[in-house]
Design an enzyme around this catalytic site. Structure first.
Site, short mmCIF file in Angstrom:
data_model
loop_
_atom_site.label_atom_id
_atom_site.label_comp_id
_atom_site.label_asym_id
_atom_site.label_seq_id
_atom_site.Cartn_x
_atom_site.Cartn_y
_atom_site.Cartn_z
N GLU A 41 0.89 -1.17 0.00
CA GLU A 41 0.00 0.00 0.00
C GLU A 41 0.92 1.21 0.00
O GLU A 41 1.53 1.54 1.02
CB GLU A 41 -0.90 -0.03 1.25
CG GLU A 41 -1.80 1.19 1.34
CD GLU A 41 -2.46 1.30 2.73
OE1 GLU A 41 -2.88 0.28 3.31
OE2 GLU A 41 -2.53 2.45 3.23
N ARG A 45 1.44 10.11 0.75
CA ARG A 45 1.96 11.15 1.65
C ARG A 45 3.20 11.78 1.05
O ARG A 45 3.71 12.75 1.56
CB ARG A 45 2.37 10.50 2.97
CG ARG A 45 1.29 10.48 3.99
CD ARG A 45 1.72 9.64 5.14
NE ARG A 45 0.95 8.43 5.19
CZ ARG A 45 1.15 7.45 6.04
NH1 ARG A 45 2.13 7.52 6.91
NH2 ARG A 45 0.39 6.40 6.03
N THR A 69 -3.47 6.48 1.94
CA THR A 69 -3.55 7.90 2.28
C THR A 69 -4.14 8.71 1.11
O THR A 69 -3.71 9.84 0.85
CB THR A 69 -2.18 8.48 2.72
OG1 THR A 69 -1.43 7.49 3.41
CG2 THR A 69 -2.37 9.66 3.65
N LYS A 129 -11.07 -0.13 6.76
CA LYS A 129 -9.87 -0.04 7.59
C LYS A 129 -10.33 0.50 8.94
O LYS A 129 -11.22 1.37 9.00
CB LYS A 129 -8.91 0.92 6.87
CG LYS A 129 -7.71 1.40 7.64
CD LYS A 129 -6.81 2.17 6.67
CE LYS A 129 -5.81 3.03 7.41
NZ LYS A 129 -4.81 3.62 6.51
#
Ligand code: 3PG
Length: 208
Positions: A41, A45, A69, A129
């Site tokens: 993943e 960022r 993210t 999540k």
């Protein structure tokens, strides 16, 4: 169960990757795969995220690569164009949900309250999540949420590590965990691929 969920349930750990340099993407993906975790993943960022996904997708066909993210539609589109096979976000986002689902890409939104989960369920999402897991009460909160959302699977992320991973996975509604502990920023910066492979192997041994 979707193909993506099947994969997660087999691997049990989704490595969360933070890359400052896309040049590290392929060696890191290979290190994860060598350790038994052919999944990454790649978090949006950093500016290197899209290019990292593109390279892993092109050069490591054995690795399931997705984006993390992902905060808005624009990032979601960039991730999909780069070849992301799944999208993860820290919070539930309508625009990310619509973009990912509209492109046929699995979406796993960050949730930590019944309200978040109710929003996610409007899109019939089969899993969410649970983030940040440790800070929001860890397994006991997941169990409490699961009691009212019995059909839903959870991917706890945030504070998961070799010490607590088995506790999370012992609950049958936890399909897998996410975490950076197998490929921390420092190890990536040092290009310590051997140690990353070792940590992945250790995680696999703990979870299988
Ligand atoms: C995430 O991006 O999902 C989390 O920051 C990962 O949390 P961890 O670093 O505690 O594994």
């Amino acid at each position: 169960m979707t193909e993506f969920m099947q994969k997660l349930s087999e691997l049990r750990v989704c490595p969360v990757v933070v890359l400052d340099d896309a040049g590290d993407a392929v060696p890191l993906a290979r290190a994860l795969a060598s350790g038994g975790l052919p999944m990454a993943e790649v978090t949006f960022r950093t500016d290197a995220a899209a290019e990292s996904i593109r390279r892993i997708k092109a050069e490591c066909p054995e690795v399931t690569v997705g984006a993390g993210t992902v905060l808005d539609r624009e990032q979601c589109m960039r991730a999909i164009e780069a070849g992301a096979g799944f999208i993860v976000s820290p919070a539930f986002s309508d625009e990310v949900a619509q973009c990912a689902i509209g492109h046929g890409i699995p979406y796993c939104p960050g949730t930590c309250t019944p309200t978040d989960i109710t929003n996610a369920l409007r899109y019939n999402l089969p899993m969410v999540k649970f983030f940040p897991a440790a800070a929001y009460g860890g397994l006991s909160t997941i169990k409490a949420l699961s009691a009212v959302f019995p059909g839903l699977f959870f991917m706890p992320t945030g504070g998961v590590n070799a010490e607590n991973v088995r506790d999370y996975l012992a609950f049958d509604k936890v399909i897998c965990v996410g975490g950076t502990w197998v490929c921390g920023k420092k190890l990536v910066k040092e290009k310590n691929w051997t140690e990353i492979t070792r940590l992945c192997r250790e995680a696999c041994e703990l979870t299988h």
